[in-house]
Scaffold this motif. Structure first.
Motif, PDB file in Angstrom:
ATOM      1  N   VAL B  33     -32.244  30.696  46.023  1.00  0.00           N
ATOM      2  CA  VAL B  33     -32.069  30.130  47.363  1.00  0.00           C
ATOM      3  C   VAL B  33     -30.708  30.508  47.921  1.00  0.00           C
ATOM      4  N   GLY B  34     -29.682  30.512  47.029  1.00  0.00           N
ATOM      5  CA  GLY B  34     -28.356  30.916  47.488  1.00  0.00           C
ATOM      6  C   GLY B  34     -28.353  32.335  48.017  1.00  0.00           C
ATOM      7  N   GLN B  35     -29.012  33.221  47.261  1.00  0.00           N
ATOM      8  CA  GLN B  35     -29.082  34.628  47.695  1.00  0.00           C
ATOM      9  C   GLN B  35     -29.859  34.756  48.994  1.00  0.00           C
ATOM     10  N   ALA B  36     -30.934  33.941  49.125  1.00  0.00           N
ATOM     11  CA  ALA B  36     -31.732  33.996  50.355  1.00  0.00           C
ATOM     12  C   ALA B  36     -30.890  33.540  51.535  1.00  0.00           C
ATOM     13  N   CYS B  37     -30.065  32.496  51.321  1.00  0.00           N
ATOM     14  CA  CYS B  37     -29.197  32.033  52.401  1.00  0.00           C
ATOM     15  C   CYS B  37     -28.224  33.126  52.808  1.00  0.00           C
ATOM     16  N   ALA B  38     -27.667  33.811  51.805  1.00  0.00           N
ATOM     17  CA  ALA B  38     -26.735  34.894  52.108  1.00  0.00           C
ATOM     18  C   ALA B  38     -27.446  35.999  52.891  1.00  0.00           C
ATOM     19  N   ALA B  39     -28.690  36.296  52.481  1.00  0.00           N
ATOM     20  CA  ALA B  39     -29.443  37.357  53.157  1.00  0.00           C
ATOM     21  C   ALA B  39     -29.744  36.968  54.594  1.00  0.00           C
ATOM     22  N   ILE B  40     -30.089  35.686  54.817  1.00  0.00           N
ATOM     23  CA  ILE B  40     -30.371  35.236  56.190  1.00  0.00           C
ATOM     24  C   ILE B  40     -29.086  35.288  57.010  1.00  0.00           C
ATOM     25  N   GLY B  41     -27.951  34.974  56.367  1.00  0.00           N
ATOM     26  CA  GLY B  41     -26.674  35.060  57.073  1.00  0.00           C
ATOM     27  C   GLY B  41     -26.368  36.470  57.519  1.00  0.00           C
ATOM     28  N   ARG B  42     -26.700  37.437  56.671  1.00  0.00           N
ATOM     29  CA  ARG B  42     -26.437  38.835  57.042  1.00  0.00           C
ATOM     30  C   ARG B  42     -27.435  39.323  58.080  1.00  0.00           C
ATOM     31  N   GLN B  43     -28.699  38.933  57.922  1.00  0.00           N
ATOM     32  CA  GLN B  43     -29.752  39.451  58.808  1.00  0.00           C
ATOM     33  C   GLN B  43     -30.598  38.297  59.327  1.00  0.00           C
ATOM     34  N   PRO B  44     -30.118  37.570  60.305  1.00  0.00           N
ATOM     35  CA  PRO B  44     -30.867  36.386  60.772  1.00  0.00           C
ATOM     36  C   PRO B  44     -32.240  36.753  61.316  1.00  0.00           C
ATOM     37  N   GLU B  45     -32.429  37.995  61.773  1.00  0.00           N
ATOM     38  CA  GLU B  45     -33.724  38.349  62.365  1.00  0.00           C
ATOM     39  C   GLU B  45     -34.803  38.479  61.301  1.00  0.00           C
ATOM     40  N   ALA B  46     -34.430  38.630  60.020  1.00  0.00           N
ATOM     41  CA  ALA B  46     -35.431  38.774  58.958  1.00  0.00           C
ATOM     42  C   ALA B  46     -35.736  37.446  58.290  1.00  0.00           C
ATOM     43  N   GLN B  47     -35.433  36.342  58.975  1.00  0.00           N
ATOM     44  CA  GLN B  47     -35.515  35.027  58.318  1.00  0.00           C
ATOM     45  C   GLN B  47     -36.908  34.715  57.781  1.00  0.00           C
TER      46      GLN B  47
END
Lengths: 244, 85
Positions: B33-47
């Motif tokens: 989940v932490g990694q997913a949060c980081a990924a959403i932070g980098r690319q909010p459009e791929a949420q």
């Protein structure tokens, strides 16, 4: 005060084949089926192209959601799986949510989830057979080398078992935790108000206000939706994986 | 009677030990989940995509925890060891 955690109760016995026990799970599963069929009939009553009503918009939205789910996870060549995936999701979700009403949810019984997983298992094997042919069906068990065959067989059996156990474990643990919390809260309110001689005041369930609602939102609504979604997602991933 | 008591006590300890397996999925899912949060932070459009992948991954990571839960439930509610006396 007694807290009892049981499996599904046997309601009655059918007097055929030496007596078939009909448990709560079976009866509640039929109730769920009746609910889903009734909802479908109600939602699709008087459909029209010219002036769609509110019900029709909801029905179309639901169908489009399932269609989008299948399309994005399996691809358009598996479009004929939309009814199966939709049925699986609806049955799983409504069964789990049934615990809101106080009835025992059918998916808290391992037999029900195992039956659902076995249907998926048969479909997986069927599509392996269809997509890879007779030799490909057996050849995939010997990959990458022939020594791995026992491992592959175990993982073949583990697929439906883990699907069924995951769904059962989540719903059943929710039911058990809810029962335990209710027992604890009953004891607590007896402790807080039990010293009052008036039996009416002493029997007010003062501690049961609030916390069960929060638990119910998590275990009944959120967990049910997530588990239905996961079951459907893994089914789709496994079936679509037969074509690779 | 004594044998039964010993088996029941050992089963209770076994249930507690089995549920230690809850550690693994907890750590794993937290990391995912932490990694997913980081990924959403980098690319909010791929949420949406990240979220559904994360939930699927969490479900699979949870499997070992659920297995331990099933073992614990079997030991608690339909103990097969008691019948072996």
């Amino acid at each position: 005060m007694d807290v009892s955690i049981n499996g599904p109760k046997i309601l009655f016995t059918l007097p055929v084949l030496g007596g078939i026990n009909i448990t709560e799970s079976v009866v509640h599963a039929w109730l769920v089926m009746a609910l889903i069929v009734g909802a479908c009939l109600w939602l699709t009553k008087d459909l029209s192209v010219q002036n769609p009503g509110k019900k029709q918009i909801i029905a179309e939205k639901l169908v489009l959601m399932v269609r989008g789910l299948v399309d994005s996870n399996m691809g358009s060549r598996w479009a004929h799986f939309v009814p199966y995936i939709g049925t699986l999701f609806a049955f799983s979700f409504v069964s789990s949510v049934l615990s809101v009403t106080g009835l025992r949810s059918p998916t808290a019984d391992f037999s029900v989830t195992l039956a659902m997983a076995l249907v998926t298992f048969v479909l997986i094997e069927y599509y392996y057979f269809k997509n890879k042919g007779f030799f490909g069906f057996f050849k995939r068990l010997t990959e990458p080398i022939i020594v791995m065959t026992p491992m592959n067989l175990v993982s073949e059996v583990a697929t439906p078992l883990s699907l069924a156990l995951r769904h059962f474990g989540n719903i059943a643990s929710g039911a058990i935790i809810t029962t335990l919390v209710y027992g604890a809260l009953t004891a607590l309110s007896g402790f807080v108000l039990g010293w009052i001689p008036n039996t009416f005041i002493a029997s007010i369930p003062i501690m049961q206000i609030g916390l069960p609602a929060v638990l119910s939102i998590y275990f009944d609504l959120f967990s049910s939706a997530i588990q239905a979604y996961i079951f459907v997602m893994l089914t789709m991933a496994n079936i679509a994986g037969t074509a690779d | 009677m004594m044998e039964r008591a010993i088996i029941l006590a050992a089963s209770a300890i076994g249930v507690g030990l089995a549920m230690i397996a809850g550690l693994g999925p907890g750590i794993g899912e937290g990391y995912a989940v932490g990694q997913a949060c980081a990924a959403i932070g980098r690319q909010p459009e791929a949420q949406g995509k990240i979220q559904s992948t994360m939930i699927l991954g969490c479900a699979i990571a949870e499997t070992t925890g659920i297995y331990s839960l099933v073992v614990a439930l079997i030991l608690l509610f339909m103990n097969p060891l008691v019948n072996m006396l």
